[in-house]
Design a protein around this motif. Structure first.
Motif, PDB file in Angstrom:
ATOM      1  N   ALA A 213       0.819  -1.225   0.000  1.00  0.00           N
ATOM      2  CA  ALA A 213       0.000   0.000   0.000  1.00  0.00           C
ATOM      3  C   ALA A 213       0.848   1.268   0.000  1.00  0.00           C
ATOM      4  O   ALA A 213       0.420   2.313   0.487  1.00  0.00           O
ATOM      5  CB  ALA A 213      -0.986   0.016   1.164  1.00  0.00           C
ATOM      6  N   LEU A 214       2.048   1.198  -0.552  1.00  0.00           N
ATOM      7  CA  LEU A 214       2.876   2.390  -0.733  1.00  0.00           C
ATOM      8  C   LEU A 214       2.822   2.776  -2.202  1.00  0.00           C
ATOM      9  O   LEU A 214       3.212   2.005  -3.075  1.00  0.00           O
ATOM     10  CB  LEU A 214       4.325   2.117  -0.329  1.00  0.00           C
ATOM     11  N   ARG A 215       2.349   3.960  -2.465  1.00  0.00           N
ATOM     12  CA  ARG A 215       2.224   4.431  -3.837  1.00  0.00           C
ATOM     13  C   ARG A 215       3.228   5.552  -4.086  1.00  0.00           C
ATOM     14  O   ARG A 215       3.564   6.315  -3.188  1.00  0.00           O
ATOM     15  CB  ARG A 215       0.821   4.975  -4.088  1.00  0.00           C
ATOM     16  N   CYS A 216       3.665   5.645  -5.317  1.00  0.00           N
ATOM     17  CA  CYS A 216       4.586   6.696  -5.708  1.00  0.00           C
ATOM     18  C   CYS A 216       3.748   7.870  -6.217  1.00  0.00           C
ATOM     19  O   CYS A 216       3.033   7.750  -7.212  1.00  0.00           O
ATOM     20  CB  CYS A 216       5.525   6.173  -6.792  1.00  0.00           C
ATOM     21  N   ARG A 217       3.825   8.986  -5.541  1.00  0.00           N
ATOM     22  CA  ARG A 217       3.014  10.149  -5.870  1.00  0.00           C
ATOM     23  C   ARG A 217       3.878  11.398  -5.937  1.00  0.00           C
ATOM     24  O   ARG A 217       4.981  11.448  -5.404  1.00  0.00           O
ATOM     25  CB  ARG A 217       1.940  10.373  -4.796  1.00  0.00           C
ATOM     26  N   ARG A 218       3.313  12.427  -6.542  1.00  0.00           N
ATOM     27  CA  ARG A 218       3.984  13.719  -6.516  1.00  0.00           C
ATOM     28  C   ARG A 218       3.794  14.317  -5.139  1.00  0.00           C
ATOM     29  O   ARG A 218       2.702  14.301  -4.597  1.00  0.00           O
ATOM     30  CB  ARG A 218       3.405  14.639  -7.577  1.00  0.00           C
ATOM     31  N   PRO A 219       4.839  14.849  -4.562  1.00  0.00           N
ATOM     32  CA  PRO A 219       4.701  15.401  -3.207  1.00  0.00           C
ATOM     33  C   PRO A 219       3.977  16.744  -3.226  1.00  0.00           C
ATOM     34  O   PRO A 219       3.936  17.438  -4.242  1.00  0.00           O
ATOM     35  CB  PRO A 219       6.147  15.577  -2.751  1.00  0.00           C
ATOM     36  N   VAL A 220       3.414  17.095  -2.095  1.00  0.00           N
ATOM     37  CA  VAL A 220       2.808  18.405  -1.925  1.00  0.00           C
ATOM     38  C   VAL A 220       3.935  19.409  -1.828  1.00  0.00           C
ATOM     39  O   VAL A 220       4.928  19.186  -1.126  1.00  0.00           O
ATOM     40  CB  VAL A 220       1.948  18.439  -0.641  1.00  0.00           C
ATOM     41  N   VAL A 221       3.823  20.508  -2.537  1.00  0.00           N
ATOM     42  CA  VAL A 221       4.850  21.538  -2.509  1.00  0.00           C
ATOM     43  C   VAL A 221       4.322  22.707  -1.689  1.00  0.00           C
ATOM     44  O   VAL A 221       3.305  23.310  -2.031  1.00  0.00           O
ATOM     45  CB  VAL A 221       5.213  22.010  -3.935  1.00  0.00           C
ATOM     46  N   ARG A 222       4.968  22.982  -0.593  1.00  0.00           N
ATOM     47  CA  ARG A 222       4.565  24.105   0.245  1.00  0.00           C
ATOM     48  C   ARG A 222       5.742  24.499   1.114  1.00  0.00           C
ATOM     49  O   ARG A 222       6.722  23.766   1.250  1.00  0.00           O
ATOM     50  CB  ARG A 222       3.361  23.753   1.106  1.00  0.00           C
TER      51      ARG A 222
END
Length: 182
Positions: free
Chosen positions: A111-120
């Protein structure tokens, strides 16, 4: 009827009940599975004298359960690691050569997915205090005063080229966790 796979413990209990003379229907009702599941289990037990899954055709797994756990723990400790770098770590330890896609598959199984991180902007404790102080000072403003206010931190401005290929491994619901934010 809920569809689920029987654990080894439940399979053993089902076989015990069937040997004690219970019907397939009553055993299925007790374990909350369909009667056909119990019927197939009973047939397999009578032919093979085992409740284990039979070996399946196809390519055998290239990683062990231990290597899968190692990959998951490493990905959770280093959220921004790439599959290629993850691949090199077990290879150095065990000599097992696996592909990048296998690494992705094993992490997806956990259940680990590769996603774009939140940029803040990273908010430190002093930033949070400053925001709270600002809000307290301006709590009594009216609409006219708010109409003259411009918040510039809501837009993203790039000073240098960014290809956007940074990825983070995360579970569902962890999008805004500090370890997943750039």
């Amino acid at each position: 009827m809920v569809r689920r796979q029987l654990s080894l413990n439940d399979r053993g209990r089902a076989i015990g009940w069937l040997q004690d003379g219970h019907t397939q229907r009553s055993v299925a009702r007790r374990l909350n599975v369909s009667q056909s599941v119990i019927g197939r289990l009973w047939q397999r037990f009578r032919t093979t004298n085992s409740i284990q899954n039979r070996s399946r055709s196809g390519r055998p797994r290239s990683t062990t359960a231990r290597e899968d756990r190692f990959l998951m723990i490493t990905a959770l400790r280093q959220r921004f690691v790439t599959p290629r770098r993850l691949r090199d770590q077990p290879r150095a330890a065990t000599g097992n050569n696996v592909s990048d896609q296998t690494i992705r598959n094993r992490l997806r199984d956990q259940a680990l997915r590769c996603r774009r991180p939140v940029v803040r902007l990273q908010l430190l404790a002093r930033h949070r205090r400053a925001h709270l102080d600002w809000c307290r000072r301006h709590i009594r403003w009216n609409r006219g005063q708010w109409a003259e206010t411009l918040f510039t931190d809501e837009s993203r401005y790039l000073l240098q080229f960014n290809d956007g290929r940074v990825r983070v491994y995360r579970r569902q619901g962890e999008r805004f966790a500090d370890v997943n934010v750039v």
